[in-house]
Design a protein around this motif. Structure first.
Motif, PDB file in Angstrom:
ATOM      1  N   ALA A   1       3.227   7.305   8.013  1.00 42.85           N
ATOM      2  CA  ALA A   1       2.983   6.489   7.003  1.00 42.85           C
ATOM      3  C   ALA A   1       4.204   5.648   6.556  1.00 42.85           C
ATOM      4  N   VAL A   2       5.434   6.408   6.691  1.00 46.87           N
ATOM      5  CA  VAL A   2       6.877   5.522   6.630  1.00 46.87           C
ATOM      6  C   VAL A   2       6.989   4.732   7.710  1.00 46.87           C
TER       7      VAL A   2
ATOM      8  N   VAL B   1       5.039   2.186   4.586  1.00 47.70           N
ATOM      9  CA  VAL B   1       4.818   2.571   3.434  1.00 47.70           C
ATOM     10  C   VAL B   1       5.994   3.494   2.990  1.00 47.70           C
ATOM     11  N   ASN B   2       6.422   2.849   1.767  1.00 45.31           N
ATOM     12  CA  ASN B   2       7.769   3.251   1.018  1.00 45.31           C
ATOM     13  C   ASN B   2       7.423   3.547  -0.462  1.00 45.31           C
ATOM     14  N   PHE B   3       6.034   4.026  -0.758  1.00 41.20           N
ATOM     15  CA  PHE B   3       5.889   4.434  -2.053  1.00 41.20           C
ATOM     16  C   PHE B   3       4.682   5.624  -1.872  1.00 41.20           C
ATOM     17  N   ILE B   4       5.370   6.829  -2.103  1.00 40.37           N
ATOM     18  CA  ILE B   4       4.697   8.017  -2.066  1.00 40.37           C
ATOM     19  C   ILE B   4       4.375   8.948  -3.262  1.00 40.37           C
TER      20      ILE B   4
ATOM     21  N   LEU C   1       0.762  -1.018   0.088  1.00 37.77           N
ATOM     22  CA  LEU C   1       0.040  -0.068   0.104  1.00 37.77           C
ATOM     23  C   LEU C   1       0.928   1.328   0.013  1.00 37.77           C
ATOM     24  N   GLY C   2       0.659   1.957  -0.946  1.00 35.22           N
ATOM     25  CA  GLY C   2       1.486   3.356  -0.903  1.00 35.22           C
ATOM     26  C   GLY C   2       0.684   4.630  -0.365  1.00 35.22           C
ATOM     27  N   TYR C   3       1.162   5.795  -0.651  1.00 33.98           N
ATOM     28  CA  TYR C   3       0.089   6.777  -0.039  1.00 33.98           C
ATOM     29  C   TYR C   3       0.328   7.939  -1.155  1.00 33.98           C
TER      30      TYR C   3
ATOM     31  N   LEU D   1      -4.804  11.695  10.155  1.00 29.42           N
ATOM     32  CA  LEU D   1      -4.195  10.321  10.740  1.00 29.42           C
ATOM     33  C   LEU D   1      -4.755   9.392  10.940  1.00 29.42           C
ATOM     34  N   ALA D   2      -5.852   9.351  11.679  1.00 27.25           N
ATOM     35  CA  ALA D   2      -6.903   8.293  11.834  1.00 27.25           C
ATOM     36  C   ALA D   2      -7.137   7.345  10.689  1.00 27.25           C
ATOM     37  N   HIS D   3      -7.590   8.342   9.448  1.00 28.48           N
ATOM     38  CA  HIS D   3      -7.943   7.520   8.404  1.00 28.48           C
ATOM     39  C   HIS D   3      -6.615   6.606   7.608  1.00 28.48           C
ATOM     40  N   LEU D   4      -5.595   7.249   7.964  1.00 27.92           N
ATOM     41  CA  LEU D   4      -4.086   6.772   7.287  1.00 27.92           C
ATOM     42  C   LEU D   4      -4.111   5.492   7.988  1.00 27.92           C
ATOM     43  N   ARG D   5      -4.252   5.492   9.201  1.00 25.51           N
ATOM     44  CA  ARG D   5      -4.065   3.965  10.067  1.00 25.51           C
ATOM     45  C   ARG D   5      -5.053   3.151   9.545  1.00 25.51           C
ATOM     46  N   GLU D   6      -6.641   3.260   9.448  1.00 24.49           N
ATOM     47  CA  GLU D   6      -7.390   2.771   9.021  1.00 24.49           C
ATOM     48  C   GLU D   6      -7.201   2.068   7.487  1.00 24.49           C
TER      49      GLU D   6
END
Length: 291
Positions: free
Chosen positions: A49-50, A54-57, A20-22, A268-273
């Protein structure tokens, strides 16, 4: 379901990233313009994220403008060796916030130089050439400029964005295309008309991407279509004690091993979700029901 994906696997410089990237577009202000409403949270989202793998932005210098690139640099520079930052060129924004082509060779070079400067890089690892309709600049001329900069070392890999199957075929005839970034989601699989123009969907090009081992990077995967998806995705979400957005991401990950989702958020909450969707295991029966 593989947890990783490799960009340009047969090249001299393959890049393997987590699946999963961001996507950073939502970090900007309203209408993808200006600074974020909560700058500290935007910076923390990138750092978290990192930290969570996550290692694709994905970014672009016309987000903001230049807002997401500057946020990425402030939050993450110096970059870790395994972080892949992907940007886009071929478009720009006017003061009235409209989106217009910026795809002449000199425009593309200017955009690449700007991305290098704002990101603090000597080489952009992956650049998508975003096609903005059937404009006056031929694809051959646009891609020719991209491949020139690749030979100069300013770009490692070249991708295409917002392309039809025919345009991807034409691009492959001109040189190595590492990735495709198109609109695609569970509920939006084919072309759709948006405020930015006619956006080709992912289904038209997915099998071609699979044939050539080209990762398909879906954008707007959580924005378009979920309210119209009907009851099926809601039923599967209830079964897995997940949100519909998480099931959409899980469906993308299970749909094809070449799909690399980049869900974006300013929360930030949605990122974790969103990142938790990678842990959802959809069965063959689930996928057949969602077909």
């Amino acid at each position: 379901m593989s947890a990783t994906i490799t960009i340009a696997p047969t090249s001299a410089y393959p890049l393997t990233v987590n699946r999963l990237g961001y996507g950073t577009m939502r970090l900007t202000g309203p209408e993808i313009w200006g600074e974020p409403a909560n700058r500290p949270e935007a910076l923390q989202i990138l750092r978290t994220a990192v930290e969570l793998g996550v290692n694709f932005i994905d970014t672009a210098d016309y987000y903001g403008e230049d807002v997401t690139n500057r946020l990425i640099r402030e939050a993450l520079y110096p970059y870790s060796s395994d972080l892949v930052i992907c940007t886009k060129v071929g478009a720009t924004r006017r003061p009235d916030k409209s989106w217009v082509p910026f795809n002449r060779p000199e425009n593309l070079r200017q955009s690449i130089e700007n991305n290098l400067r704002t990101l603090g890089q000597e080489q952009v690892q992956l650049v998508h050439l975003r096609l903005m309709g059937q404009g006056p600049v031929p694809l051959e001329e646009q891609l020719g400029a991209m491949f020139d900069m690749q030979r100069e070392g300013k770009i490692l890999h070249v991708g295409l964005s917002n392309v039809t199957r025919e345009q991807l075929e034409a691009g492959l005839a001109l040189g190595p295309i590492a990735t495709v970034e198109n609109m695609y989601s569970y509920a939006q699989r084919t072309s759709v008309f948006s405020a930015h123009g006619d956006n080709p969907g992912g289904e038209e090009v997915l099998d071609l991407c699979e044939q050539h081992q080209i990762p398909l990077i879906p954008f707007f995967s959580l924005i378009h279509g979920l309210p119209k998806a009907g009851n099926k995705i809601a039923e599967i979400a209830q079964k897995h004690n997940a949100t519909e957005a998480q099931i959409n991401l899980a469906w993308l990950l299970h749909r094809s091993p070449v799909i690399l989702p980049i869900p974006g958020t300013s929360s930030l909450a949605h990122l974790r979700e969103n990142l938790q969707a990678a842990d959802i295991k959809l069965s063959e029966e689930d996928m057949a029901y969602l077909a």
